[in-house]
Design a protein around this motif. Structure first.
Motif, PDB file in Angstrom:
ATOM      1  N   UNK A  93       0.916  -1.110  -0.035  1.00 17.06           N
ATOM      2  CA  UNK A  93      -0.155   0.067   0.061  1.00 17.06           C
ATOM      3  C   UNK A  93       0.954   1.313  -0.001  1.00 17.06           C
ATOM      4  N   UNK A 101       3.289  12.232   3.729  1.00 17.00           N
ATOM      5  CA  UNK A 101       2.157  12.792   4.433  1.00 17.00           C
ATOM      6  C   UNK A 101       2.397  12.864   5.917  1.00 17.00           C
ATOM      7  N   UNK A 139      -6.467   8.256   9.287  1.00 17.46           N
ATOM      8  CA  UNK A 139      -6.180   7.512   7.729  1.00 17.46           C
ATOM      9  C   UNK A 139      -7.186   7.927   6.590  1.00 17.46           C
TER      10      UNK A 139
ATOM     11  N   UNK B 218       5.598  -0.027  10.667  1.00 19.75           N
ATOM     12  CA  UNK B 218       5.104  -0.368   9.380  1.00 19.75           C
ATOM     13  C   UNK B 218       3.656   0.404   9.110  1.00 19.75           C
ATOM     14  N   UNK B 220       2.972   3.220  10.610  1.00 20.65           N
ATOM     15  CA  UNK B 220       3.084   4.947  10.407  1.00 20.65           C
ATOM     16  C   UNK B 220       3.866   5.031   8.814  1.00 20.65           C
ATOM     17  N   UNK B 221       4.640   4.198   8.403  1.00 23.16           N
ATOM     18  CA  UNK B 221       5.333   4.227   7.370  1.00 23.16           C
ATOM     19  C   UNK B 221       4.270   4.183   6.033  1.00 23.16           C
ATOM     20  N   UNK B 222       3.291   3.179   6.361  1.00 23.47           N
ATOM     21  CA  UNK B 222       2.221   3.178   5.243  1.00 23.47           C
ATOM     22  C   UNK B 222       1.396   4.321   5.233  1.00 23.47           C
ATOM     23  N   UNK B 223       1.015   4.935   6.629  1.00 20.09           N
ATOM     24  CA  UNK B 223       0.376   6.121   6.585  1.00 20.09           C
ATOM     25  C   UNK B 223       0.755   7.292   5.972  1.00 20.09           C
ATOM     26  N   UNK B 224       2.159   7.522   5.899  1.00 22.77           N
ATOM     27  CA  UNK B 224       2.668   8.462   5.310  1.00 22.77           C
ATOM     28  C   UNK B 224       2.688   8.626   3.894  1.00 22.77           C
ATOM     29  N   UNK B 225       2.586   7.017   3.302  1.00 16.76           N
ATOM     30  CA  UNK B 225       2.716   7.272   1.917  1.00 16.76           C
ATOM     31  C   UNK B 225       1.530   6.137   1.309  1.00 16.76           C
ATOM     32  N   UNK B 226       0.376   6.539   1.976  1.00 16.90           N
ATOM     33  CA  UNK B 226      -0.803   5.564   1.572  1.00 16.90           C
ATOM     34  C   UNK B 226      -1.177   5.862   0.101  1.00 16.90           C
ATOM     35  N   UNK B 227      -1.214   4.937  -0.769  1.00 19.13           N
ATOM     36  CA  UNK B 227      -1.850   4.953  -1.917  1.00 19.13           C
ATOM     37  C   UNK B 227      -3.274   5.266  -1.976  1.00 19.13           C
ATOM     38  N   UNK B 228      -3.482   6.687  -2.880  1.00 20.87           N
ATOM     39  CA  UNK B 228      -4.759   7.239  -2.716  1.00 20.87           C
ATOM     40  C   UNK B 228      -5.831   6.083  -3.268  1.00 20.87           C
ATOM     41  N   UNK B 428      12.166   4.764   6.268  1.00 23.34           N
ATOM     42  CA  UNK B 428      12.443   5.988   5.519  1.00 23.34           C
ATOM     43  C   UNK B 428      13.760   6.086   4.882  1.00 23.34           C
TER      44      UNK B 428
END
Lengths: 179, 497
Positions: A93, A101, A139, B218, B220-228, B428
């Motif tokens: 994902x 962000x 989120x 993981x 937090x890392x995904x949250x920063x780059x979550x696919x729209x 990161x």
């Protein structure tokens, strides 16, 4: 030891900022350096009492680890200044093409800390539900009917399963006192 | 045939209704969590640790074994249907599996993976039964210097074999070792890095470190780059294999374990290298070379079988030497420590019921997996559609449950978050997470062995290399360290001639 910021003071401000952004990994070196100093200080100020058994005391390994941290910080700084870059981790994902962000990360951190503070006074079911709802909101979930419901059910079921079925005690809080 | 008798006793343990239930729960939970995108086997095992706190060790480890195999299987489902593998071992499954799914052969790809897992796991576990007692017998005589040598090897291997940058692996290892230092010194009771805090004097629980680095980091890392827009999974029917497919795949299933098992047993990164080797081998031996890259079924069958067998190989070194070679094994070792059980050569003598029950339950788990996964695959595929906010909020939620359940302390949640933020930073800047976890778990043990060895030799450093075994291990360490230099020297030599 390399000090990452000093050699750029002469550069004009915008150039310096973009240089710093490109070399933000130097921050990792600084953190490693600080950690190394911390470990070394702690090890060297340790007053080893007579309790020491064997030729190697409780100081030795911390000194080695601390020194290792300093060396790695320096080597990493050299690597970064030569153009080496750590590869950001990818995943199912993860979309690395967008900039990070930070708002979401900060919100999540805040929600998590809030839940940690609330878990004792309010009990797990309430704090857990708030954690889930808050995190889902941060989120990007905006379903005001579904989100709280899912959060409440998840939290209550988890509480019941852990506390009553699996024998892992969690604080019930005032809500469980009422029920 | 002592091992066979013990194994039979093990089946007696594993087949009691309650333990059978734990195995089934473990397999189901493991598969479900493994299928969820973003959750690999290591995070699955770490998140599910608290579920087992209330169980007896035998039941807990039977459940763990199910989670491990289930999560590995679930991971390959994600790669085949989504083509965005979360962990390196699943990359290979996506290379052929995803094109197969795209061209409407997803059911066959899933079946090839499922049977591959079953075959690899079976052969791997049989090898485990055959080899583990022998290794344990040999290892009973090894002393503190040998243990220390093995741990040094683990540290070096985990930093230099894996990942693209040694220096970043080293940094990660040192961060882990530092976290491992916190608390009272095991031999003298001296406080280290506690800053006078009573909470820190107990040390930082390994479970909190593992959950923090794997789950919070993981999330937090995904949250920063979550696919729209999350990737769309390819719809799939019930897995099955036609006669033609079977003809092509059975040899791949049979070859996979012999590539996977040895690599699992040595500290070389678990399934990553053997799945790739198996892929290359199958490609070379294939009669359908034109299909490779467009969906060759052998490219799913072989690597999946190798991956599953490598998991069994991992268990050999974990159970007999207490040496974790993968992230999952590291977390399982942490679970052993939770119960006050030290894996090592004596484990087979001291806890025969646990060890053989665990091994027998691997067989049981694999049969359950095959029986459940073939019919349930369409259901698992639906899990891929879970809204991402719920998924990552859920990870944070269960991570909090797990950390709080360790000791019922709020401070543990704060430490968890801090370690999670470290994990975020590591992702990161490309610091691998595994060396840190290995450092936390093996660091204190390595220090103890080092000091014990030097105590025996009265402080002389030669005490560390006075056994043939330790000398051999250090030779391997030197080889690993010198390898890049050697490799750099080789083409130059070639150019000169």
């Amino acid at each position: 030891m390399t000090t990452p910021t000093t050699d750029t003071t002469a550069a004009p401000a915008p150039a310096r900022r973009s240089w710093l952004r490109d070399h933000s990994e130097l921050g990792v070196c600084v953190l490693l350096l600080a950690l190394g100093v911390l470990v070394l200080t702690d090890a060297l100020t340790m007053d080893v009492d007579i309790a020491q058994r064997g030729p190697v005391g409780p100081k030795t390994v911390p000194v080695v680890v601390g020194a290792g941290l300093l060396v790695v910080a320096a080597l990493l700084a050299v690597d970064v200044l030569r153009g080496g870059r750590g590869q950001a981790e990818s995943g199912e994902d993860v979309d690395l093409s967008e900039p990070a962000d930070w708002r979401t990360v900060l919100l999540l951190t805040g929600v998590f800390l809030g839940a940690a503070v609330l878990i004792e006074p309010l009990g797990f079911p309430v704090a857990g539900a708030l954690l889930f709802w808050g995190a889902a909101y941060a989120l990007g979930s905006r379903s005001f009917h579904r989100d709280p419901l899912i959060a409440a059910v998840l939290s209550l079921v988890t509480y019941a399963v852990f506390n009553n079925l699996l024998g892992v005690p969690l604080p019930g809080g005032p809500l469980m006192g009422v029920l | 045939m002592n091992a066979l008798n013990s194994l039979m006793d093990g089946f007696g343990t594993a087949l009691t209704p309650l333990n059978l239930l734990w195995a089934a729960v473990g397999v189901l939970l493991g598969t479900a969590i493994g299928v969820l995108p973003g959750i690999g086997p290591a995070m699955a095992v770490a998140l599910l640790l608290p579920v087992t706190y209330g169980l007896d060790p035998v039941g807990a480890f039977i459940m763990f074994a199910g989670i491990y195999y289930g999560a590995m299987f679930g991971g390959s489902t994600t790669s085949i249907l989504l083509n965005t593998p979360g962990e390196s071992a699943a990359v290979v499954a996506a290379m052929e599996g995803n094109p197969m799914a795209k061209s409407g052969r997803g059911a066959q790809a899933l079946a090839a993976a499922a049977v591959g897992h079953f075959a690899g796991g079976m052969v791997g576990t049989i090898l485990l039964v055959a080899l583990a007692p022998t290794v344990a017998d040999l290892a009973v005589d090894i002393g503190a210097p040998d243990y220390f040598a093995i741990m040094v090897l683990a540290f070096i291997a985990v930093t230099s074999v894996l990942g693209s940058s040694r220096i970043r692996g080293m940094a990660s290892l040192l961060i882990g070792l530092t976290i491992g230092l916190v608390g009272l010194d095991q031999m003298t009771g001296q406080q280290r890095l506690t800053f006078g805090s009573l909470q820190l004097a107990d040390g930082i629980d390994v479970v909190i470190v593992a959950v923090g680095l794997f789950a919070i980091g993981e999330a937090l890392w995904v949250a920063a780059h979550l696919r729209r827009r999350p990737a769309e999974p390819i719809p799939v029917g019930r897995p099955w294999l036609g006669r033609g497919d079977l003809k092509r795949t059975w040899k791949s299933w049979a070859r996979g374990p012999f590539i996977g098992f040895p690599f699992g047993a040595i500290p070389a990164g678990g399934a990553e290298i053997p799945t790739f080797l198996s892929y290359v081998t199958e490609k070379r031996l294939s009669k359908h070379k034109d299909e490779w890259g467009k969906g060759a079924i052998e490219g799913v069958a072989g690597p999946e079988s190798a991956a599953s067998a490598s998991a069994a190989g991992t268990l050999v070194s974990m159970l007999t030497l207490g040496l974790p070679t993968t992230a999952v094994a590291a977390v399982m070792l942490a679970a052993f420590q939770q119960y006050g059980i030290q894996p090592g050569p004596l484990l087979f003598e001291r806890e025969p019921e646990l060890v053989w029950g665990l091994i027998a339950s691997l067989f049981v788990g694999m049969v359950l997996l095959l029986a459940l996964n073939l019919p349930l695959a369409p259901v698992w595929a639906k899990l891929l559609r879970i809204p991402r906010p719920y998924l990552y909020a859920g990870i944070l939620f269960f991570a909090a449950v797990g950390a709080y359940a360790v000791g019922g302390e709020v401070i543990d949640l704060v430490i968890l978050l801090i370690i999670g933020l470290i994990g975020f930073g590591m992702r990161r800047y490309g610091l691998p997470v595994l060396p840190a976890v290995i450092g936390v778990i093996l660091g204190p043990a390595a220090e103890q062995q080092l000091r014990r060895a030097l105590q025996i030799s009265d402080g002389s450093v030669t005490g560390l290399v006075d056994t043939p075994f330790s000398v051999i291990v250090y030779a391997v360490v030197v080889l690993l360290l010198a390898w890049p230099l050697v490799r750099r020297a080789l083409p130059r030599k070639g150019a000169r001639t």
